[in-house]
Design a protein around this motif. Structure first.
Motif, PDB file in Angstrom:
ATOM      1  N   ASP A 191     -50.925  35.685 -27.692  1.00 10.86           N
ATOM      2  CA  ASP A 191     -51.664  36.268 -26.012  1.00 10.86           C
ATOM      3  C   ASP A 191     -51.787  34.850 -26.631  1.00 10.86           C
ATOM      4  O   ASP A 191     -51.513  34.110 -27.233  1.00 10.86           O
ATOM      5  CB  ASP A 191     -53.191  36.880 -26.704  1.00 10.86           C
ATOM      6  N   ALA A 192     -52.578  35.269 -24.756  1.00 16.65           N
ATOM      7  CA  ALA A 192     -52.989  32.935 -24.729  1.00 16.65           C
ATOM      8  C   ALA A 192     -54.062  33.124 -23.645  1.00 16.65           C
ATOM      9  O   ALA A 192     -53.918  34.157 -23.250  1.00 16.65           O
ATOM     10  CB  ALA A 192     -51.693  32.959 -24.021  1.00 16.65           C
ATOM     11  N   GLU A 193     -55.080  32.288 -24.278  1.00 16.39           N
ATOM     12  CA  GLU A 193     -56.289  32.224 -24.050  1.00 16.39           C
ATOM     13  C   GLU A 193     -56.248  31.058 -22.266  1.00 16.39           C
ATOM     14  O   GLU A 193     -55.819  30.198 -22.124  1.00 16.39           O
ATOM     15  CB  GLU A 193     -57.611  31.906 -24.735  1.00 16.39           C
ATOM     16  N   GLU A 194     -57.534  31.885 -21.810  1.00 17.97           N
ATOM     17  CA  GLU A 194     -57.316  30.604 -20.445  1.00 17.97           C
ATOM     18  C   GLU A 194     -57.693  30.026 -20.870  1.00 17.97           C
ATOM     19  O   GLU A 194     -59.088  29.720 -22.192  1.00 17.97           O
ATOM     20  CB  GLU A 194     -58.213  31.080 -18.856  1.00 17.97           C
ATOM     21  N   GLY A 195     -58.218  28.689 -20.241  1.00 24.01           N
ATOM     22  CA  GLY A 195     -59.317  26.917 -21.075  1.00 24.01           C
ATOM     23  C   GLY A 195     -58.367  26.456 -22.420  1.00 24.01           C
ATOM     24  O   GLY A 195     -59.061  25.691 -23.031  1.00 24.01           O
ATOM     25  N   LEU A 215     -46.250  28.513 -28.881  1.00 24.22           N
ATOM     26  CA  LEU A 215     -45.706  29.215 -29.976  1.00 24.22           C
ATOM     27  C   LEU A 215     -44.286  28.823 -30.091  1.00 24.22           C
ATOM     28  O   LEU A 215     -43.425  27.470 -29.606  1.00 24.22           O
ATOM     29  CB  LEU A 215     -44.146  30.105 -27.998  1.00 24.22           C
ATOM     30  N   ILE A 216     -43.920  28.438 -31.217  1.00 19.38           N
ATOM     31  CA  ILE A 216     -42.960  28.008 -32.476  1.00 19.38           C
ATOM     32  C   ILE A 216     -41.918  28.734 -32.845  1.00 19.38           C
ATOM     33  O   ILE A 216     -42.304  29.872 -33.053  1.00 19.38           O
ATOM     34  CB  ILE A 216     -43.590  26.966 -32.727  1.00 19.38           C
ATOM     35  N   GLY A 217     -40.757  28.259 -33.507  1.00 23.07           N
ATOM     36  CA  GLY A 217     -39.815  28.516 -34.350  1.00 23.07           C
ATOM     37  C   GLY A 217     -38.771  28.013 -34.496  1.00 23.07           C
ATOM     38  O   GLY A 217     -38.230  27.492 -33.392  1.00 23.07           O
ATOM     39  N   PRO A 218     -38.047  28.674 -34.938  1.00 23.52           N
ATOM     40  CA  PRO A 218     -36.537  27.816 -35.278  1.00 23.52           C
ATOM     41  C   PRO A 218     -35.840  28.246 -34.284  1.00 23.52           C
ATOM     42  O   PRO A 218     -35.790  29.245 -33.381  1.00 23.52           O
ATOM     43  CB  PRO A 218     -35.757  28.700 -36.368  1.00 23.52           C
ATOM     44  N   ASN A 219     -34.183  27.553 -33.829  1.00 24.16           N
ATOM     45  CA  ASN A 219     -33.628  28.230 -32.639  1.00 24.16           C
ATOM     46  C   ASN A 219     -33.092  29.292 -33.214  1.00 24.16           C
ATOM     47  O   ASN A 219     -32.837  29.815 -33.720  1.00 24.16           O
ATOM     48  CB  ASN A 219     -32.306  26.831 -32.699  1.00 24.16           C
ATOM     49  N   GLY A 220     -32.748  29.417 -31.676  1.00 23.62           N
ATOM     50  CA  GLY A 220     -32.527  31.222 -31.691  1.00 23.62           C
ATOM     51  C   GLY A 220     -33.326  31.750 -31.930  1.00 23.62           C
ATOM     52  O   GLY A 220     -33.196  33.531 -32.339  1.00 23.62           O
ATOM     53  N   ALA A 221     -34.636  31.580 -32.527  1.00 29.93           N
ATOM     54  CA  ALA A 221     -35.798  32.593 -33.032  1.00 29.93           C
ATOM     55  C   ALA A 221     -36.869  33.362 -31.740  1.00 29.93           C
ATOM     56  O   ALA A 221     -36.414  34.433 -32.081  1.00 29.93           O
ATOM     57  CB  ALA A 221     -37.032  31.429 -33.353  1.00 29.93           C
ATOM     58  N   GLY A 222     -36.018  33.386 -30.171  1.00 33.71           N
ATOM     59  CA  GLY A 222     -36.203  34.367 -29.754  1.00 33.71           C
ATOM     60  C   GLY A 222     -37.971  33.883 -28.991  1.00 33.71           C
ATOM     61  O   GLY A 222     -37.814  34.102 -27.533  1.00 33.71           O
ATOM     62  N   LYS A 223     -38.144  31.982 -28.306  1.00 32.39           N
ATOM     63  CA  LYS A 223     -38.593  31.641 -28.305  1.00 32.39           C
ATOM     64  C   LYS A 223     -38.485  31.322 -26.125  1.00 32.39           C
ATOM     65  O   LYS A 223     -39.889  32.125 -25.599  1.00 32.39           O
ATOM     66  CB  LYS A 223     -39.381  31.073 -28.110  1.00 32.39           C
ATOM     67  N   ARG A 251     -54.093  27.241 -30.466  1.00 26.75           N
ATOM     68  CA  ARG A 251     -53.750  28.741 -31.962  1.00 26.75           C
ATOM     69  C   ARG A 251     -52.048  29.047 -31.657  1.00 26.75           C
ATOM     70  O   ARG A 251     -51.790  27.033 -30.239  1.00 26.75           O
ATOM     71  CB  ARG A 251     -54.172  30.156 -31.224  1.00 26.75           C
ATOM     72  N   ILE A 252     -51.719  29.165 -32.520  1.00 33.83           N
ATOM     73  CA  ILE A 252     -49.967  29.147 -32.286  1.00 33.83           C
ATOM     74  C   ILE A 252     -49.037  30.269 -33.475  1.00 33.83           C
ATOM     75  O   ILE A 252     -50.543  31.081 -34.130  1.00 33.83           O
ATOM     76  CB  ILE A 252     -49.393  26.989 -33.665  1.00 33.83           C
ATOM     77  N   ALA A 306     -46.261  34.680 -37.939  1.00 28.31           N
ATOM     78  CA  ALA A 306     -47.612  33.748 -38.001  1.00 28.31           C
ATOM     79  C   ALA A 306     -48.531  33.761 -37.094  1.00 28.31           C
ATOM     80  O   ALA A 306     -47.112  33.800 -36.223  1.00 28.31           O
ATOM     81  CB  ALA A 306     -47.224  32.487 -38.749  1.00 28.31           C
ATOM     82  N   GLU A 307     -49.387  33.622 -37.121  1.00 31.35           N
ATOM     83  CA  GLU A 307     -50.342  33.161 -36.412  1.00 31.35           C
ATOM     84  C   GLU A 307     -51.244  33.121 -36.147  1.00 31.35           C
ATOM     85  O   GLU A 307     -52.043  33.112 -37.783  1.00 31.35           O
ATOM     86  CB  GLU A 307     -50.664  34.319 -34.956  1.00 31.35           C
ATOM     87  N   GLY A 308     -52.206  31.209 -35.856  1.00 33.52           N
ATOM     88  CA  GLY A 308     -53.004  31.083 -36.395  1.00 33.52           C
ATOM     89  C   GLY A 308     -53.318  29.578 -36.039  1.00 33.52           C
ATOM     90  O   GLY A 308     -53.106  29.316 -34.572  1.00 33.52           O
ATOM     91  N   THR A 309     -54.464  29.769 -36.377  1.00 33.86           N
ATOM     92  CA  THR A 309     -54.964  28.280 -36.009  1.00 33.86           C
ATOM     93  C   THR A 309     -53.721  26.467 -36.682  1.00 33.86           C
ATOM     94  O   THR A 309     -52.912  26.718 -37.318  1.00 33.86           O
ATOM     95  CB  THR A 309     -56.398  27.154 -36.023  1.00 33.86           C
ATOM     96  N   PRO A 310     -53.510  25.309 -35.954  1.00 31.28           N
ATOM     97  CA  PRO A 310     -52.740  24.562 -36.366  1.00 31.28           C
ATOM     98  C   PRO A 310     -52.897  23.881 -38.076  1.00 31.28           C
ATOM     99  O   PRO A 310     -51.881  24.382 -38.407  1.00 31.28           O
ATOM    100  CB  PRO A 310     -53.113  23.145 -36.124  1.00 31.28           C
ATOM    101  N   ALA A 311     -54.341  24.226 -38.583  1.00 28.62           N
ATOM    102  CA  ALA A 311     -54.113  23.855 -40.395  1.00 28.62           C
ATOM    103  C   ALA A 311     -53.931  25.339 -40.581  1.00 28.62           C
ATOM    104  O   ALA A 311     -52.973  25.354 -41.461  1.00 28.62           O
ATOM    105  CB  ALA A 311     -55.934  23.905 -40.529  1.00 28.62           C
ATOM    106  N   GLU A 312     -53.553  26.966 -40.214  1.00 32.01           N
ATOM    107  CA  GLU A 312     -53.211  27.508 -40.881  1.00 32.01           C
ATOM    108  C   GLU A 312     -51.869  27.720 -40.576  1.00 32.01           C
ATOM    109  O   GLU A 312     -51.382  28.241 -41.724  1.00 32.01           O
ATOM    110  CB  GLU A 312     -53.572  28.659 -40.262  1.00 32.01           C
ATOM    111  N   ILE A 313     -51.351  27.237 -39.823  1.00 36.35           N
ATOM    112  CA  ILE A 313     -50.238  27.273 -39.878  1.00 36.35           C
ATOM    113  C   ILE A 313     -49.223  26.479 -40.610  1.00 36.35           C
ATOM    114  O   ILE A 313     -47.953  26.931 -40.971  1.00 36.35           O
ATOM    115  CB  ILE A 313     -49.950  26.872 -38.324  1.00 36.35           C
ATOM    116  N   ARG A 314     -49.767  25.058 -41.006  1.00 37.28           N
ATOM    117  CA  ARG A 314     -49.302  24.218 -41.052  1.00 37.28           C
ATOM    118  C   ARG A 314     -48.987  24.572 -42.511  1.00 37.28           C
ATOM    119  O   ARG A 314     -48.055  24.329 -43.318  1.00 37.28           O
ATOM    120  CB  ARG A 314     -50.136  23.067 -41.070  1.00 37.28           C
TER     121      ARG A 314
END
Ligand SMILES: Nc1ncnc2c1ncn2[C@@H]1O[C@H](COP(=O)(O)OP(=O)(O)OP(=O)(O)O)[C@@H](O)[C@H]1O
Ligand SMILES: [Mg+2]
Length: 258
Positions: free
Chosen positions: A25-29, A34-42, A208-209, A219-227
Motif C-alpha cells: 500500500d501507499a498513503e497520500e502525503g 519499493l525496493i529489491g534486487p534486479n528481476g524482483a518484480g518491481k 515506509r518501504i 519485508a515492509e517497514g520504516t527505513p530503520a526497520e528495513i536497514r
C-alpha cells in the motif's frame, strides 16, 4: 484507508512467477519505497498498478475503489501518473513542449480551463528545469530529462505518482535535490510510490518501504526497520548483479553505485 492498495497480486509470464501474491500500500502525503534486487518484480508491480499489465490474479484499489479492470487512461483520470524506468520523453521536442503537450492533453481530458502556458511554466519552475526549457529533450542530461518526465507526470495533477528508478543516471547533487523535491510534493498531499536502487535516496525520502525478492514481498517497514532486516540483507547479498553492499543499505554514501 490507504490511497493505493494491491491485494494478492500474481503475475505469471509463462513459467516465470514475476509476482506471487503481492500486498502493498501507499498513503497520500508520503513517499513509499519499493525496493529489491534486479528481476524482483518491481517494474511489473508498477505496470499492474498503472494498468499496463493485467494481473493473473489479485486486485488493485485506488482510494478503496477496485481499479483492476480499468484502462490506463481511466486510471490516469482517477489521478494516477507514472514515469518509466526507460525514459519516455519526446526527444525531438524541447523540454517546454514535452511538458506543454502533457498539459494540453490533461486540459482536454479533464475539461479544466487552465492556462496552458502558465501551467507549463509553473511545472518547469517547480521541477527546476525552467532554464533548460528551450533545449531539445534528447540533448538534456539524464537528470534534466528525468525532471522533464516528472513535470509531464505532474501535468495531470495526480493524486498518486509512480516513479520507476527516477534516481538512475543522476549525480549525487541531482539526486539530493530530487529527494527534496519529492519531499515537498508529498508534503502537499501527493502520494508517491518509488522504485529505486539508490539506497541513499530511498532512505532519505521514504516513510515506509516494501521489499520484493523473486516476486515475493519479503519485508515492509520504516527505513530503520528495513536497514536492520536480515531477510533484506540476504536478498541483496544473494543477488549476482547490482548487489547493494550492506553499508549502502544502511544509507551510507552510494559511492560507485550505477
Ligand atoms: N513481458 C515479460 N515477459 C516475460 N518475462 C518478463 C516480462 N517482464 C518481466 N519479466 C520477468 O519478470 C521478472 C520481474 O521483472 P521486473 O522487470 O518486474 O523486475 P524489476 O524488479 O523491475 O527488475 P530491475 O531492477 O532489473 O528493473 C523477471 O524475471 C523478468 O525477466
Ligand atoms: Mg525494473
Amino acid at each position: 484507508m490507504p490511497l493505493l492498495q494491491t491485494a494478492e497480486v500474481v503475475v505469471r509470464f509463462g513459467g516465470i512467477h514475476a509476482l506471487s501474491g503481492v500486498d502493498l500500500d501507499a498513503e497520500e502525503g508520503c513517499v513509499t519505497g519499493l525496493i529489491g534486487p534486479n528481476g524482483a518484480g518491481k517494474t511489473t508491480t508498477m505496470n499492474v498498478i498503472s494498468g499496463l499489465q493485467s494481473p493473473t490474479r489479485g486486485r488493485v484499489f485506488l482510494d478503496g475503489g477496485d481499479i483492476t479492470s480499468k484502462s490506463v487512461h481511466k486510471r490516469a483520470r482517477l489521478g494516477l501518473a507514472r514515469t518509466f524506468q526507460r525514459l519516455e520523453v519526446f526527444g525531438s521536442l524541447s523540454a517546454r513542449d514535452n511538458v506543454r503537450v502533457a498539459v494540453e492533453l490533461h486540459r482536454r481530458y479533464s475539461r479544466t480551463k487552465v492556462d496552458v502556458e502558465e501551467t507549463t511554466l509553473a511545472l518547469l519552475e517547480r521541477t527546476g528545469i525552467a532554464g533548460l526549457s528551450d533545449q531539445r529533450a534528447d540533448t538534456l542530461s539524464t537528470g534534466a530529462a528525468r525532471l522533464t518526465e516528472l513535470a509531464r507526470a505532474l501535468a495531470t495533477s495526480p493524486r498518486l505518482l509512480l516513479l520507476d528508478e527516477p534516481g538512475s543516471g543522476l549525480d549525487s547533487a541531482e539526486s539530493e535535490a530530487f529527494g527534496h523535491l519529492l519531499g515537498e510534493l508529498a508534503a502537499e498531499g501527493l502520494g508517491i510510490l518509488m522504485v529505486e536502487h539508490d539506497m541513499e535516496l530511498v532512505m532519505q525520502v521514504c516513510t515506509r518501504i516494501h521489499v520484493l525478492d523473486f516476486g515475493v514481498k519479503i519485508a515492509e517497514g520504516t527505513p530503520a526497520e528495513i536497514r536492520g532486516d536480515p531477510r533484506v540483507q540476504a536478498a541483496y547479498l544473494g543477488a549476482d548483479d547490482e548487489a547493494v553492499p550492506p553499508e549502502e543499505l544502511e544509507g551510507a554514501p552510494a559511492g560507485g553505485h550505477q
